[in-house]
Design a protein around this motif. Structure first.
Motif, PDB file in Angstrom:
ATOM      1  N   ARG A   9      -9.968  -4.585  -1.393  1.00 22.36           N
ATOM      2  CA  ARG A   9      -8.671  -4.998  -0.874  1.00 22.36           C
ATOM      3  C   ARG A   9      -7.613  -3.925  -1.186  1.00 22.36           C
ATOM      4  O   ARG A   9      -6.795  -3.574  -0.335  1.00 22.36           O
ATOM      5  N   LEU A  10      -7.661  -3.400  -2.402  1.00 21.80           N
ATOM      6  CA  LEU A  10      -6.693  -2.377  -2.813  1.00 21.80           C
ATOM      7  C   LEU A  10      -6.863  -1.101  -1.989  1.00 21.80           C
ATOM      8  O   LEU A  10      -5.884  -0.476  -1.577  1.00 21.80           O
ATOM      9  N   GLU A  11      -8.124  -0.735  -1.738  1.00 19.51           N
ATOM     10  CA  GLU A  11      -8.372   0.488  -0.970  1.00 19.51           C
ATOM     11  C   GLU A  11      -7.916   0.337   0.473  1.00 19.51           C
ATOM     12  O   GLU A  11      -7.371   1.268   1.062  1.00 19.51           O
ATOM     13  N   GLU A  23      -3.545   1.308   4.638  1.00 18.08           N
ATOM     14  CA  GLU A  23      -2.454   0.781   5.462  1.00 18.08           C
ATOM     15  C   GLU A  23      -1.125   1.409   5.081  1.00 18.08           C
ATOM     16  O   GLU A  23      -0.338   1.784   5.943  1.00 18.08           O
ATOM     17  N   ILE A  24      -0.897   1.505   3.785  1.00 20.10           N
ATOM     18  CA  ILE A  24       0.363   2.075   3.292  1.00 20.10           C
ATOM     19  C   ILE A  24       0.497   3.522   3.751  1.00 20.10           C
ATOM     20  O   ILE A  24       1.570   3.957   4.156  1.00 20.10           O
ATOM     21  N   GLN A  77       1.485   2.456  -7.438  1.00 21.82           N
ATOM     22  CA  GLN A  77       1.120   1.209  -8.104  1.00 21.82           C
ATOM     23  C   GLN A  77      -0.304   0.812  -7.722  1.00 21.82           C
ATOM     24  O   GLN A  77      -1.092   0.404  -8.575  1.00 21.82           O
ATOM     25  N   ILE A  78      -0.632   0.953  -6.436  1.00 23.15           N
ATOM     26  CA  ILE A  78      -1.978   0.619  -5.979  1.00 23.15           C
ATOM     27  C   ILE A  78      -2.993   1.546  -6.632  1.00 23.15           C
ATOM     28  O   ILE A  78      -4.049   1.103  -7.085  1.00 23.15           O
ATOM     29  N   ASP A  79      -2.663   2.825  -6.722  1.00 25.26           N
ATOM     30  CA  ASP A  79      -3.553   3.785  -7.372  1.00 25.26           C
ATOM     31  C   ASP A  79      -3.860   3.375  -8.802  1.00 25.26           C
ATOM     32  O   ASP A  79      -5.001   3.422  -9.239  1.00 25.26           O
TER      33      ASP A  79
END
Ligand SMILES: [Zn+2]
Length: 130
Positions: A32-34, A39-40, A77-79
């Protein structure tokens, strides 16, 4: 033979029946994070700069700057979350899930339920954040 010997020899381990659902959760979380990261990246106005720059008004420019700053912050943050999730999965692989990386003590199960990617106990986490 003293009774306490057995207890001491017992290896420190997170209950195996809990590890497998957590591993499943972490793997799907990582996916989900990847996806979110991809998308970002698409949303980042700097990625689409060629299109906007031709007729850029100062307003559009500021908006672009803001958009870029915002997406970079989210991406960072996602990283961090991706790295942390991978770390927790590695801990599972080596059979050390739920054990603090720094002090080697069991991490509070309450903490792991709320934050399954934790690899540090609350005390050591607080120390690192100082
Ligand atoms: Zn610790």
């Amino acid at each position: 033979m003293p009774m306490s010997k057995n207890k001491k020899d017992k290896p420190l381990r997170f209950p195996a029946n809990l590890v497998s659902p957590i591993a499943g959760f972490l793997v799907s979380n990582l996916k989900r994070l990847e996806n979110r990261k991809r998308e970002i990246s698409k949303e980042d106005p700097f990625k689409n700069a060629a299109r906007i720059n031709d007729n850029a008004s100062p307003d559009a420019d500021a908006e672009e700057q803001f958009g870029h700053a915002r997406t970079s912050a989210i991406r960072e943050q996602i990283d961090r979350q991706i790295i942390q999730t991978r770390k927790a999965l590695t801990r599972i692989k080596i059979g050390k899930y739920g054990i603090c990386e720094d002090c080697g003590k069991m991490i509070d199960t309450d903490r792991l339920m709320a934050y399954p990617e934790a690899t540090l106990c609350m005390k050591c986490q607080a120390k690192r954040e100082k």
